[in-house]
Scaffold this motif. Sequence first.
Motif, PDB file in Angstrom:
ATOM      1  N   GLU A 231      40.038  32.688  24.617  1.00  0.00           N
ATOM      2  CA  GLU A 231      41.475  33.216  24.520  1.00  0.00           C
ATOM      3  C   GLU A 231      42.234  32.505  23.508  1.00  0.00           C
ATOM      4  O   GLU A 231      43.053  32.845  22.855  1.00  0.00           O
ATOM      5  CB  GLU A 231      42.307  33.183  25.683  1.00  0.00           C
TER       6      GLU A 231
ATOM      7  N   PRO B 219      45.820  39.651  26.155  1.00  0.00           N
ATOM      8  CA  PRO B 219      45.104  39.997  27.478  1.00  0.00           C
ATOM      9  C   PRO B 219      44.442  41.268  27.355  1.00  0.00           C
ATOM     10  O   PRO B 219      43.518  41.476  28.216  1.00  0.00           O
ATOM     11  CB  PRO B 219      46.103  39.581  28.612  1.00  0.00           C
TER      12      PRO B 219
ATOM     13  N   SER C  96      40.534  42.108  26.588  1.00  0.00           N
ATOM     14  CA  SER C  96      39.462  41.260  27.380  1.00  0.00           C
ATOM     15  C   SER C  96      39.533  41.478  28.814  1.00  0.00           C
ATOM     16  O   SER C  96      40.436  41.442  29.426  1.00  0.00           O
ATOM     17  CB  SER C  96      39.403  39.678  26.955  1.00  0.00           C
TER      18      SER C  96
ATOM     19  N   TRP D 102      40.083  37.797  30.696  1.00  0.00           N
ATOM     20  CA  TRP D 102      41.105  36.784  30.098  1.00  0.00           C
ATOM     21  C   TRP D 102      41.488  35.864  30.804  1.00  0.00           C
ATOM     22  O   TRP D 102      41.941  36.141  31.966  1.00  0.00           O
ATOM     23  CB  TRP D 102      42.298  37.677  29.764  1.00  0.00           C
TER      24      TRP D 102
ATOM     25  N   LYS E 149      45.642  39.785  35.775  1.00  0.00           N
ATOM     26  CA  LYS E 149      45.617  40.278  34.243  1.00  0.00           C
ATOM     27  C   LYS E 149      46.476  41.340  33.951  1.00  0.00           C
ATOM     28  O   LYS E 149      47.249  41.016  32.726  1.00  0.00           O
ATOM     29  CB  LYS E 149      44.299  40.282  33.681  1.00  0.00           C
TER      30      LYS E 149
END
Length: 296
Positions: free
Chosen positions: A27, A106, A109, A112, A120
């Motif tokens: 990330e 975020p 993915s 994340w 998330k």
Amino acid sequence: MNDKQMPIRWLFDPSMHNNHVATAVPEIVLLGYDRFNEALSLTDHLHEDCFEFVYMESGKASWVVDGETYASHTGQLFHTRPNEWHRARLHHIEPCTIWWIIVTDPGTSNEWLRLASDEKKALESALRSLPRVITVDSRVRSDFHLMREAVEQNDSHAALKIRHCLTDILLQAMQPRDSNLLPQDLQESMASLALNIEQNPDQPWTIERLADELGISESHVYRVFRQLHGQSPAAFIERLRIDQACAILASQPDKPVTDIAFDLGFKTSQHFATVFKKCTGHTPSQWRKLQKDKLG
């Protein structure tokens, strides 16, 4: 440029490292620390599909995002959203010390920071509605320091430490502390005084005068100014005077620089030139020429 003027930088670029942290925390796009002793060029740029967070460890910096200007100072967190064009005001970042991190969106993915799906989604929604500048707890500074240590140590727990610190920074941004711990009447008096200074930066403002107007001690004036504006009264006033100088240099191209310096309360033109370059990255004459060149 001498050593005192040289910026101090630490940078972690995962694309340049083949280590545990780089692969375990995808990330993070970039993580860095900068101490600018004088203004440094920072022109328009964007981070594709990434958020950027900048923590002001000391000093003050102003940013322009989509034509809007945002001021940030010590103890505050400034951020940009994915694909937003942004730059420093006047295309130069002012003398300051900052920590910064660029992280992927975020929404790009499913895993994340290894958060659960509902966590998330909640985070993604919260990040897109954050205020542009947020006053945060000093713990954010510690989080950045700990992330640097984890990167440098690169042990088996490094990735876990970094995910923890990054999550804490984001939570701080989503639930900022209350920075207004001053009495309401003092806050109002300070706001009124700051507005008066902004409207009349050329006046002979002294710490004694500020204390008299507020009815508090000189040492208390200094502490309150630092708390509310992230800088000393003198630095606050100098910054405003330089802003006015920029306007005069552009609107009155034939006015001597020395006259501008004295009109704005600087004791010498050399001191004015030194402060001007520290704040803008150019001498007054260079800045005036740049404005003329822009106009053709």
